[in-house]
Scaffold this motif. Structure first.
Motif, PDB file in Angstrom:
ATOM      1  N   GLU A  45       0.813  -1.219   0.000  1.00 45.98           N
ATOM      2  CA  GLU A  45       0.000   0.000   0.000  1.00 45.98           C
ATOM      3  C   GLU A  45       0.847   1.270   0.000  1.00 45.98           C
ATOM      4  O   GLU A  45       0.418   2.299  -0.512  1.00 45.98           O
ATOM      5  CB  GLU A  45      -0.924  -0.007   1.220  1.00 45.98           C
ATOM      6  CG  GLU A  45      -2.142   0.840   1.008  1.00 45.98           C
ATOM      7  CD  GLU A  45      -3.143   0.713   2.151  1.00 45.98           C
ATOM      8  OE1 GLU A  45      -4.288   1.093   1.957  1.00 45.98           O
ATOM      9  OE2 GLU A  45      -2.772   0.239   3.242  1.00 45.98           O
ATOM     10  N   ARG A  46       2.036   1.210   0.583  1.00 42.30           N
ATOM     11  CA  ARG A  46       2.868   2.420   0.667  1.00 42.30           C
ATOM     12  C   ARG A  46       4.071   2.360  -0.287  1.00 42.30           C
ATOM     13  O   ARG A  46       4.298   3.275  -1.053  1.00 42.30           O
ATOM     14  CB  ARG A  46       3.397   2.611   2.090  1.00 42.30           C
ATOM     15  CG  ARG A  46       2.312   2.657   3.127  1.00 42.30           C
ATOM     16  CD  ARG A  46       1.874   4.085   3.447  1.00 42.30           C
ATOM     17  NE  ARG A  46       0.660   4.045   4.229  1.00 42.30           N
ATOM     18  CZ  ARG A  46      -0.503   4.586   3.854  1.00 42.30           C
ATOM     19  NH1 ARG A  46      -0.607   5.245   2.744  1.00 42.30           N
ATOM     20  NH2 ARG A  46      -1.567   4.481   4.614  1.00 42.30           N
ATOM     21  N   GLU A  57       6.479  12.933  -2.315  1.00 42.56           N
ATOM     22  CA  GLU A  57       5.659  12.036  -1.489  1.00 42.56           C
ATOM     23  C   GLU A  57       6.160  10.592  -1.611  1.00 42.56           C
ATOM     24  O   GLU A  57       6.195   9.834  -0.632  1.00 42.56           O
ATOM     25  CB  GLU A  57       4.193  12.160  -1.926  1.00 42.56           C
ATOM     26  CG  GLU A  57       3.219  11.200  -1.288  1.00 42.56           C
ATOM     27  CD  GLU A  57       3.069  11.362   0.224  1.00 42.56           C
ATOM     28  OE1 GLU A  57       3.700  12.267   0.806  1.00 42.56           O
ATOM     29  OE2 GLU A  57       2.332  10.559   0.824  1.00 42.56           O
ATOM     30  N   ARG A  71       9.248  10.183   0.396  1.00 39.97           N
ATOM     31  CA  ARG A  71       8.912  10.117   1.820  1.00 39.97           C
ATOM     32  C   ARG A  71       8.488   8.691   2.200  1.00 39.97           C
ATOM     33  O   ARG A  71       8.935   8.138   3.205  1.00 39.97           O
ATOM     34  CB  ARG A  71       7.778  11.091   2.138  1.00 39.97           C
ATOM     35  CG  ARG A  71       7.438  11.182   3.613  1.00 39.97           C
ATOM     36  CD  ARG A  71       6.194  12.025   3.869  1.00 39.97           C
ATOM     37  NE  ARG A  71       4.972  11.362   3.441  1.00 39.97           N
ATOM     38  CZ  ARG A  71       4.322  10.428   4.146  1.00 39.97           C
ATOM     39  NH1 ARG A  71       4.780  10.058   5.331  1.00 39.97           N
ATOM     40  NH2 ARG A  71       3.228   9.864   3.680  1.00 39.97           N
ATOM     41  N   LYS A  72       7.639   8.088   1.358  1.00 36.32           N
ATOM     42  CA  LYS A  72       7.160   6.739   1.657  1.00 36.32           C
ATOM     43  C   LYS A  72       8.299   5.727   1.621  1.00 36.32           C
ATOM     44  O   LYS A  72       8.350   4.800   2.425  1.00 36.32           O
ATOM     45  CB  LYS A  72       6.057   6.342   0.678  1.00 36.32           C
ATOM     46  CG  LYS A  72       4.742   7.076   0.957  1.00 36.32           C
ATOM     47  CD  LYS A  72       3.664   6.734  -0.040  1.00 36.32           C
ATOM     48  CE  LYS A  72       2.364   7.467   0.324  1.00 36.32           C
ATOM     49  NZ  LYS A  72       1.373   7.418  -0.751  1.00 36.32           N
ATOM     50  N   LEU A 121      10.264   5.841   4.730  1.00 38.06           N
ATOM     51  CA  LEU A 121       9.611   5.057   5.792  1.00 38.06           C
ATOM     52  C   LEU A 121       9.944   3.575   5.645  1.00 38.06           C
ATOM     53  O   LEU A 121      10.198   2.874   6.622  1.00 38.06           O
ATOM     54  CB  LEU A 121       8.084   5.224   5.730  1.00 38.06           C
ATOM     55  CG  LEU A 121       7.490   6.603   6.001  1.00 38.06           C
ATOM     56  CD1 LEU A 121       5.973   6.577   5.811  1.00 38.06           C
ATOM     57  CD2 LEU A 121       7.821   7.062   7.423  1.00 38.06           C
TER      58      LEU A 121
END
Lengths: 261, 252
Positions: B107-108, B160, B163-164, B167
Motif C-alpha cells: 500500500e505504501r 511524497e 517520503r514513503k 519510511l
C-alpha cells in the motif's frame, strides 16, 4: 490453552468488527476494551502506550501487540482451535485474500469516505475548536491525521467524493457478480473474506437514501442481499453486536428472516 | 506447466520469480512488451479477480489450471500450494508479522516505487495515450494509471514517493539493526523476498537513491539476499522494468 486475547475496538463494525467477528466465529473468549473513536480515545497517551500507531482495532496476545485488522483475523484463525475460517485449497485461499484486499483498499475506503463526510465528520465537528485541533495534533500516523482533518473540517473535494461513490457502485456490482456461483465470497465455504466484507456491506442497504448511494438493494444486488441474510443468521453477529454502545440500529431478527419475493 | 507472464522484471515480477526459484519449481517466462498489455491482459479476463487488479496487469502466474496475480498473494499461494521448503514462519505471530509488513509494502512502498520508476525509467511518452485510451480490458483506474504515465510526474508526487520509501528503508533497517540475518529473525522468509524486490532497484542503480538514507544493516541484508542462488537466477531472467503500478492510497 493460552491466555485470553485482549481486543481494543470501537463499535463492532468496519475494521473493529473484523477481529471481533473472527473471534466469535472461532469460539475464542476475549477481553473486550471499548475505545471510543468519536472521543479520540485511540490517540490518548494510555492507549498509545499499548498501540503506538494509535489505530483501532489492536489485539494483545501472548505478549505481542497485533494491529492491521485483516492480518489479525488470519492470526486468530491460525492461532486458535475451532472451525476453520480459511479454505485449505491454495487457490481458494488466494481468492479469499484477493477479496479482503479489494475490500480493504478499494471498496471500504470509498464507502467510508462518503460515510465520514456525512456522519463521522459532523458527529465530532461541534466540539470545541481548540480541543479538536489538539486532538488532531495528537494523531501519530500522518495518514490518519490527514483523514481526520478532512473529515472534521469537511475538506473532501466534490471530485473525491464523486469518485468514491462511483467506486462503491462498481465494487458492489463486482461483489454481486462473484456470488453468482457460490454462497460465500471465496467459494463454497464461509471464510474470513465473508467477515471482512460483512463489516462494510451490511450498512449499505440502510444508507442508500441517507448517503444517496443506491449500491446494495434487493433490486440491484439480490444475491448480496441473500448473502447478508445468511450472515445475519449466524449467531456470531448477535454476540458481536452486543458490544455496541452506539446501538447498531439494525434489527438482526428482521434481517435474518427477511422474505424475498 | 507453469508460466510467469511479465512486462519485464518489475519489482512484483522479481519477487515471484525468486519465490519460484527458492521452491525449486520449474517455470517458463512469457515476456509481454508493455505496448501489448491491453491485448495480452484481455486473455485473462475470465478471472474477475485478475481483471479487477489493483496492483497492475502483470505479473500473472499460471500454475496448471490456476491463474493468480497480486504479487504478495502469489507468494503466499506458492507457500500454501508447495509447502517445502517453507518460506513462512510456522507460528501464527510470525505469519501475522509477514502479512502486516506485506500490507505496508503493497500500500505504501509499491505505489511509491512505481511513481519514481515511471518518472525516471519508463519513458512511454505520448504513445501511451493512443495505446491505453480505449483499452476496455482494463478497469478505468488502471487506464488512468497508464494515461498519467504519459504526462510528466509532478514534484509533489516525487517528494511524497521519496517520503514513503524513506519510511520503508527506516522500517526495514530498524528490523535488522539488532544483528539478525533476516527480517523476521533467524529464518529467511517471504518478507525478505518481497522487501528485496523493493530495495534492490535503489542499490543496483536502476532507480536514483539520492536523498534516501539506506542504513548499514539494510545494505548488509541486501547483500545476503543477493548472494542467494535463487535470487541470482531470477535476476538473469529479464531486464529490470518500471511500469504504472498501484495507486497511492486516496486518503493520504
Amino acid at each position: 490453552m493460552s491466555e485470553k486475547p485482549v481486543l481494543y475496538h470501537w463499535e463492532p463494525n468496519a475494521n473493529s468488527g473484523k477481529p471481533m467477528l473472527a473471534l466469535e466465529e472461532k469460539g475464542v473468549a476475549y477481553d473486550s476494551v471499548y475505545i471510543d473513536m468519536l472521543e479520540f480515545d485511540q490517540h490518548r497517551p494510555d492507549y498509545l502506550e499499548i498501540n503506538p500507531m494509535g489505530t483501532i482495532p489492536a489485539m494483545v496476545h501472548d505478549g505481542h501487540l497485533l494491529n492491521e485488522s485483516t492480518a489479525i483475523m488470519e492470526y486468530v484463525d491460525a492461532r486458535f482451535d475451532g472451525p476453520k475460517l480459511r479454505p485449505d485449497d491454495a487457490a481458494k485461499r488466494w481468492k479469499m485474500r484477493w477479496w479482503m484486499k479489494y475490500c480493504d483498499q478499494y471498496y471500504a475506503p470509498s464507502a467510508s469516505m462518503v460515510a465520514w463526510d456525512m456522519f463521522t465528520g459532523p458527529a465530532v465537528r461541534n466540539k470545541d475548536p481548540d480541543e479538536l485541533r489538539a486532538r488532531i495534533e495528537a494523531i501519530p500516523l500522518r495518514e490518519r491525521r490527514i483523514a481526520w482533518t478532512k473529515a472534521i473540517y469537511g475538506q473532501f473535494s466534490e471530485e473525491e467524493l464523486a469518485e468514491s461513490r462511483r467506486r462503491v457502485m462498481i465494487a458492489s456490482a463486482l461483489f454481486e457478480d462473484n456470488l453468482r456461483e457460490n454462497d460465500w465470497v471465496a467459494g463454497d465455504q464461509f471464510s474470513l473474506a465473508d467477515i471482512n466484507a460483512f463489516n462494510l456491506v451490511y450498512i449499505l442497504p440502510h444508507m442508500a437514501d441517507t448517503m444517496r448511494l443506491p449500491s446494495v438493494s434487493v433490486e440491484r444486488t439480490p444475491r448480496t442481499m441473500k448473502w447478508l441474510q445468511r450472515m445475519y443468521q449466524r449467531p456470531s453477529i448477535r454476540r458481536t453486536w452486543a458490544h455496541s454502545r452506539g446501538g447498531m440500529h439494525i434489527d438482526i431478527e428482521a434481517e435474518a428472516n427477511r422474505e424475498f419475493v | 506447466m507453469r508460466t510467469l507472464h511479465i512486462n519485464g522484471m518489475t519489482p512484483p515480477a522479481l519477487a515471484i520469480a525468486i519465490a519460484l526459484n527458492e521452491k525449486g519449481l520449474a517455470f517458463s517466462i512469457t515476456q509481454i512488451d508493455w505496448r501489448e498489455t491491453p491485448a495480452a491482459f484481455a486473455r485473462f479476463s475470465d478471472s474477475p479477480e485478475i481483471a479487477a487488479t489493483l496492483e497492475g496487469e502483470f505479473p500473472i502466474l499460471v500454475d496448471g489450471m490456476t491463474a493468480v496475480s497480486d504479487s504478495y498473494f502469489v507468494l503466499e499461494y506458492l507457500d500454501d500450494a508447495y509447502p517445502t521448503p517453507r518460506l513462512r514462519p510456522s507460528d501464527a505471530y510470525g505469519q501475522w508479522q509477514l502479512q502486516a509488513l506485506a500490507r505496508f509494502f503493497g500500500e505504501r512502498a509499491l505505489p511509491a516505487i512505481s511513481t519514481l520508476g515511471v518518472a525516471q525509467v519508463f519513458g512511454g511518452g505520448a504513445a501511451v495515450k493512443a495505446l491505453f485510451e480505449n483499452a476496455t480490458a482494463l478497469t478505468s483506474e488502471r487506464r488512468d494509471a497508464w494515461l498519467a504515465a504519459a504526462e510528466p510526474t509532478s514534484e509533489n508526487a516525487i517528494e511524497e514517493s521519496r517520503r514513503k520509501l524513506g519510511l520503508l528503508f527506516d522500517r526495514l533497517d530498524a528490523m535488522l539493526v539488532g544483528g539478525q540475518p533476516w527480517l523476521l529473525g533467524q529464518d529467511y522468509s517471504l518478507s525478505d523476498i518481497a522487501a528485496f524486490a523493493l530495495v534492490h532497484p535503489f542499490l543496483d542503480g536502476s532507480l536514483d537513491a539520492e536523498g534516501l538514507a539506506i542504513g548499514e544493516a539494510l545494505r548488509l541484508w541486501h547483500e545476503r539476499v543477493l548472494a542467494r542462488p535463487a535470487v541470482q537466477a531470477a535476476l538473469t531472467l529479464a531486464k529490470p522494468a518500471f511500469l504504472p503500478g498501484p495507486e497511492h492510497a486516496r486518503w493520504g
